[in-house]
Design an enzyme around this catalytic site. Structure first.
Site, PDB file in Angstrom:
ATOM      1  N   THR A  66      60.077  39.114   9.691  1.00 45.50           N
ATOM      2  CA  THR A  66      60.058  37.768  10.273  1.00 45.50           C
ATOM      3  C   THR A  66      58.619  37.296  10.502  1.00 45.50           C
ATOM      4  OG1 THR A  66      62.134  38.274  11.401  1.00 45.50           O
ATOM      5  CG2 THR A  66      60.892  36.399  12.236  1.00 45.50           C
ATOM      6  N   VAL A  67      57.837  38.072  11.235  1.00 39.96           N
ATOM      7  CA  VAL A  67      56.493  37.623  11.612  1.00 39.96           C
ATOM      8  C   VAL A  67      55.534  37.699  10.414  1.00 39.96           C
ATOM      9  CG1 VAL A  67      54.585  37.915  13.228  1.00 39.96           C
ATOM     10  CG2 VAL A  67      56.927  38.408  13.987  1.00 39.96           C
ATOM     11  N   LYS A 121      58.691  48.446   3.649  1.00 37.28           N
ATOM     12  CA  LYS A 121      59.478  49.672   3.513  1.00 37.28           C
ATOM     13  C   LYS A 121      60.074  49.738   2.115  1.00 37.28           C
ATOM     14  CE  LYS A 121      61.597  50.554   7.774  1.00 37.28           C
ATOM     15  NZ  LYS A 121      62.734  50.335   8.620  1.00 37.28           N
ATOM     16  N   GLY A 180      55.270  34.932  22.219  1.00 39.57           N
ATOM     17  CA  GLY A 180      55.003  34.526  20.833  1.00 39.57           C
ATOM     18  C   GLY A 180      53.923  33.482  20.615  1.00 39.57           C
ATOM     19  N   ILE A 236      52.771  31.047  22.594  1.00 41.14           N
ATOM     20  CA  ILE A 236      52.017  30.493  23.734  1.00 41.14           C
ATOM     21  C   ILE A 236      50.705  31.269  23.886  1.00 41.14           C
ATOM     22  CG2 ILE A 236      52.051  29.937  26.199  1.00 41.14           C
ATOM     23  CD1 ILE A 236      55.086  30.292  26.188  1.00 41.14           C
ATOM     24  N   LYS A 252      56.062  43.313  28.257  1.00 38.59           N
ATOM     25  CA  LYS A 252      55.213  42.115  28.250  1.00 38.59           C
ATOM     26  C   LYS A 252      54.595  41.884  29.633  1.00 38.59           C
ATOM     27  CE  LYS A 252      57.773  39.943  24.501  1.00 38.59           C
ATOM     28  NZ  LYS A 252      59.006  39.210  24.177  1.00 38.59           N
ATOM     29  N   GLY A 311      60.113  34.042  16.919  1.00 33.70           N
ATOM     30  CA  GLY A 311      60.394  33.301  15.680  1.00 33.70           C
ATOM     31  C   GLY A 311      59.206  33.378  14.738  1.00 33.70           C
TER      32      GLY A 311
HETATM   33  N1  LIG Z   1      60.373  38.463  15.634  1.00 30.69           N
HETATM   34  C1  LIG Z   1      59.690  37.846  16.579  1.00 30.69           C
HETATM   35  O1  LIG Z   1      59.960  36.681  16.909  1.00 30.69           O
HETATM   36  C2  LIG Z   1      58.583  38.530  17.287  1.00 30.69           C
HETATM   37  C3  LIG Z   1      58.233  39.817  16.956  1.00 30.69           C
HETATM   38  N2  LIG Z   1      57.174  40.438  17.582  1.00 30.69           N
HETATM   39  C4  LIG Z   1      56.771  41.781  17.206  1.00 30.69           C
HETATM   40  O2  LIG Z   1      56.278  41.708  15.881  1.00 30.69           O
HETATM   41  C5  LIG Z   1      56.552  42.925  15.186  1.00 30.69           C
HETATM   42  C6  LIG Z   1      57.333  42.610  13.908  1.00 30.69           C
HETATM   43  O3  LIG Z   1      58.540  41.985  14.242  1.00 30.69           O
HETATM   44  P1  LIG Z   1      59.491  41.365  13.106  1.00 30.69           P
HETATM   45  O4  LIG Z   1      58.684  40.647  12.108  1.00 30.69           O
HETATM   46  O5  LIG Z   1      60.543  40.628  13.853  1.00 30.69           O
HETATM   47  O6  LIG Z   1      60.111  42.682  12.475  1.00 30.69           O
HETATM   48  P2  LIG Z   1      60.940  42.841  11.113  1.00 30.69           P
HETATM   49  O7  LIG Z   1      61.860  43.968  11.317  1.00 30.69           O
HETATM   50  O8  LIG Z   1      61.479  41.525  10.681  1.00 30.69           O
HETATM   51  O9  LIG Z   1      59.795  43.263  10.062  1.00 30.69           O
HETATM   52  C7  LIG Z   1      59.199  44.506  10.020  1.00 30.69           C
HETATM   53  C8  LIG Z   1      58.445  44.647   8.706  1.00 30.69           C
HETATM   54  O10 LIG Z   1      57.709  45.862   8.697  1.00 30.69           O
HETATM   55  C9  LIG Z   1      58.110  46.655   7.577  1.00 30.69           C
HETATM   56  N3  LIG Z   1      58.148  48.030   8.057  1.00 30.69           N
HETATM   57  C10 LIG Z   1      58.666  48.452   9.227  1.00 30.69           C
HETATM   58  N4  LIG Z   1      58.516  49.783   9.347  1.00 30.69           N
HETATM   59  C11 LIG Z   1      57.910  50.203   8.226  1.00 30.69           C
HETATM   60  C12 LIG Z   1      57.487  51.461   7.744  1.00 30.69           C
HETATM   61  N5  LIG Z   1      57.662  52.572   8.449  1.00 30.69           N
HETATM   62  N6  LIG Z   1      56.860  51.525   6.547  1.00 30.69           N
HETATM   63  C13 LIG Z   1      56.700  50.389   5.812  1.00 30.69           C
HETATM   64  N7  LIG Z   1      57.059  49.161   6.230  1.00 30.69           N
HETATM   65  C14 LIG Z   1      57.660  49.078   7.408  1.00 30.69           C
HETATM   66  C15 LIG Z   1      59.464  46.150   7.117  1.00 30.69           C
HETATM   67  O11 LIG Z   1      59.606  46.370   5.731  1.00 30.69           O
HETATM   68  P3  LIG Z   1      60.881  45.820   4.878  1.00 30.69           P
HETATM   69  O12 LIG Z   1      60.753  44.323   4.895  1.00 30.69           O
HETATM   70  O13 LIG Z   1      60.731  46.375   3.527  1.00 30.69           O
HETATM   71  O14 LIG Z   1      62.099  46.303   5.623  1.00 30.69           O
HETATM   72  C16 LIG Z   1      59.355  44.666   7.476  1.00 30.69           C
HETATM   73  O15 LIG Z   1      58.726  43.968   6.435  1.00 30.69           O
HETATM   74  C17 LIG Z   1      57.293  43.807  16.196  1.00 30.69           C
HETATM   75  O16 LIG Z   1      56.336  44.612  16.847  1.00 30.69           O
HETATM   76  C18 LIG Z   1      57.894  42.797  17.155  1.00 30.69           C
HETATM   77  O17 LIG Z   1      58.136  43.341  18.421  1.00 30.69           O
HETATM   78  C19 LIG Z   1      56.427  39.790  18.543  1.00 30.69           C
HETATM   79  C20 LIG Z   1      56.737  38.496  18.896  1.00 30.69           C
HETATM   80  C21 LIG Z   1      57.859  37.798  18.325  1.00 30.69           C
HETATM   81  N1  LIG Z   2      62.639  40.054  20.971  1.00 27.65           N
HETATM   82  C1  LIG Z   2      61.572  39.294  21.506  1.00 27.65           C
HETATM   83  C2  LIG Z   2      60.710  38.759  20.398  1.00 27.65           C
HETATM   84  C3  LIG Z   2      59.398  38.387  20.886  1.00 27.65           C
HETATM   85  O1  LIG Z   2      58.658  39.157  21.471  1.00 27.65           O
HETATM   86  C4  LIG Z   2      62.157  38.114  22.299  1.00 27.65           C
HETATM   87  O2  LIG Z   2      63.350  37.883  22.218  1.00 27.65           O
HETATM   88  O3  LIG Z   2      61.390  37.480  23.036  1.00 27.65           O
HETATM   89 NA    NA Z   3      51.172  34.605  23.167  1.00 28.77          NA
END
Ligand SMILES: NC(=O)C1=CN([C@@H]2O[C@H](COP(=O)(O)OP(=O)(O)OC[C@H]3O[C@@H](n4cnc5c(N)ncnc54)[C@H](OP(=O)(O)O)[C@@H]3O)[C@@H](O)[C@H]2O)C=CC1
Ligand SMILES: N[C@@H](CC=O)C(=O)O
Ligand code: NA
Length: 428
Positions: free
Chosen positions: A13-14, A45, A134, A136, A205, A302
């Site tokens: 996602t991010v 992955k 996120g 902010i 957080k 998001g």
């Molecule tokens: N989603 C959100 O709104 C927010 C998320 N965050 C933080 O951001 C981070 C990412 O979140 P998000 O984008 O939602 O997570 P996702 O699960 O959507 O994405 C994780 C990505 O990392 C890759 N990945 C994970 N583990 C491995 C590994 N061991 N080796 C190789 N690739 C790996 C995955 O690969 P593949 O695509 O191939 O599966 C994927 O592309 C987290 O720390 C989350 O807490 C913070 C604020 C908001």
């Molecule tokens: N899972 C978290 C994502 C951002 O950190 C949330 O719901 O706020």
């Molecule tokens: Na922030």
């Protein structure tokens, strides 16, 4: 002009949002920092998976060390999540002089001090704006905007998933499990949503926010956390009737050198600005001795909102590179935490009791409060669907957590009280 080479760990996602913003805003970004920014390598992955952005397949790798050890990479952007292995990648990247931008609150709440110390030793930046609320810019605000003030309270809706669930339960009477599924589909929830709904994500957080706001070494164990899985439609309905909203609030308070940090479902007066923060939105209310009340509002999760903070951190790193001042900003705490005891933590409380409906019961309940030295603000006996029993709602004046624990203990030994249905901290 040589492009800044970025290694992106994660394209979920991010990560997808980061690629979209770096590519879509390239001209603006390079005008600000004086060089193009190029995403040179990306860790995933599964290289065969379809992606929401078009990516040169040659940039994808399934081995993080390819990126961490690549001498051409200047900055690592970590958006893969995880704690232990991810920490190894980040420490190795710092060891090799690479700067780090991360959204990983789990990692920063648990190992932030170690990572920041390594960054300082190596003259590298570690920035983590996206890790809390996120989109902010709250970390920058606490560290820079309020550097001149002494912060006394930070109160936040810092988990979008739970705010989304509580909003849908409150506004549409929706069922908890159904809305949680929606939040997962929308990409708000963590890989394991238990950490969202049980308050751990918010506690992590709040560890970060209180450490920065109070410039103190707050650790995750210092934060008491409760989640929303016990919040019922009945609680929400009664809260509304009394002029409150139920929100999962992180509350960090400081009085002189004593602090308390907690996360819990809280009844907040509907007239408080944070009570009207709905859906996936987050808000952080900050009170400072000099500034008074302030509040910061925006999308807490998001793809694009979170990526905005990541890319803003990337811009800050590159500006520091140009000025040759990387590694000077890592904030290490200089106040030693002294945690308030349960006798020192005070708030108003809401109690919903299921009691026997006969003469003298209310007097017995009042006696318990009196014995525990807790003063009652209001009592309500709504019409309840029982025969020989009823519900009683009590809101207290400010009382210590210790005194309220005594009240609960006394109620559990009182036969007239059939059940303590719910207890909430009350704010506002
Ligand atoms: N989603 C959100 O709104 C927010 C998320 N965050 C933080 O951001 C981070 C990412 O979140 P998000 O984008 O939602 O997570 P996702 O699960 O959507 O994405 C994780 C990505 O990392 C890759 N990945 C994970 N583990 C491995 C590994 N061991 N080796 C190789 N690739 C790996 C995955 O690969 P593949 O695509 O191939 O599966 C994927 O592309 C987290 O720390 C989350 O807490 C913070 C604020 C908001
Ligand atoms: N899972 C978290 C994502 C951002 O950190 C949330 O719901 O706020
Ligand atoms: Na922030």
């Amino acid at each position: 002009m040589k492009a800044i080479q970025v290694g992106l760990l994660g394209l979920g996602t991010v990560g997808t949002g980061v690629v979209k913003i770096v590519e879509g805003h390239q001209e603006d970004l390079s005008n600000q920092v004086g060089s193009p920014i190029s995403i040179a390598q990306i860790l995933v992955k599964d290289r065969t998976k379809a992606r929401g952005v078009s990516i040169d397949p040659a940039k994808l790798t399934e081995d993080a060390w390819d990126i961490v050890r690549n001498p051409n990479i200047d900055v690592i952007v970590e958006v893969m999540g995880g704690i232990s292995t991810t920490k190894d990648y980040i420490l190795e990247a710092l060891e090799r002089g690479k700067h780090v931008v991360t959204a990983n609150k789990d990692l920063m709440a648990l190992h932030g001090q170690e990572i920041l110390a390594k960054a300082r030793e190596k003259g590298c930046d570690v920035l983590y704006e996206a890790s809390v609320a996120g989109g902010i810019p709250i970390i920058r605000t606490l560290v820079e905007g309020f550097s001149s003030d002494r912060i006394t309270k930070i109160m936040g809706i810092v988990n979008g998933t739970t705010n989304y669930i509580l909003t849908k339960m409150s506004q549409e009477g929706a069922a908890y499990a159904e809305v949680l599924k929606e939040a997962q589909e929308l990409g708000y929830a963590e890989a394991d949503p238990t950490s969202d709904v049980e308050g751990l994500d918010a506690a992590r957080k709040m560890t970060i926010l209180s450490s920065l706001g109070f410039r103190a070494n707050v650790s995750l164990e210092d934060v008491s956390a409760a989640g929303i899985s016990g919040v019922s439609q009945l609680d929400i309905r009664y809260a509304k009737r009394l002029g409150y909203e139920v929100k999962l609030l992180g509350i960090a308070e400081r009085q002189d050198d004593m602090i308390s940090v907690s996360v819990q479902p809280t009844m907040i007066k509907a007239s408080h600005p944070i009570a009207s923060v709905n859906g996936v939105f987050n808000a952080v209310y900050v009170h400072g001795e000099a500034v008074g009340e302030t509040m910061f509002y925006g999308a807490g999760a998001g793809e694009l909102p979170t990526a905005t903070s990541i890319v803003a951190d990337l811009v800050a790193v590159v500006k520091n590179m140009k000025l040759g001042v990387n590694g000077r900003q890592a904030q290490l705490p200089y106040n030693v935490v002294k945690l308030k005891t349960d006798e020192q933590i005070a708030s108003k409380f809401f109690l919903l009791l299921h009691v026997e409906d006969r003469a003298g019961v209310l007097a017995q309940i009042a006696q318990v409060f009196s014995n525990c030295d807790v003063s009652i603000e209001s009592v309500m006996q709504p019409s309840a669907p029982y025969k020989s029993s009823t519900e009683i709602i009590i809101i207290t004046h400010q009382a210590s957590k210790a005194a309220m624990n005594q009240v609960m203990q006394a109620f559990s030994g009182l036969s007239a009280v059939r059940e303590i249905k719910s207890v909430y901290r009350v704010e506002g």
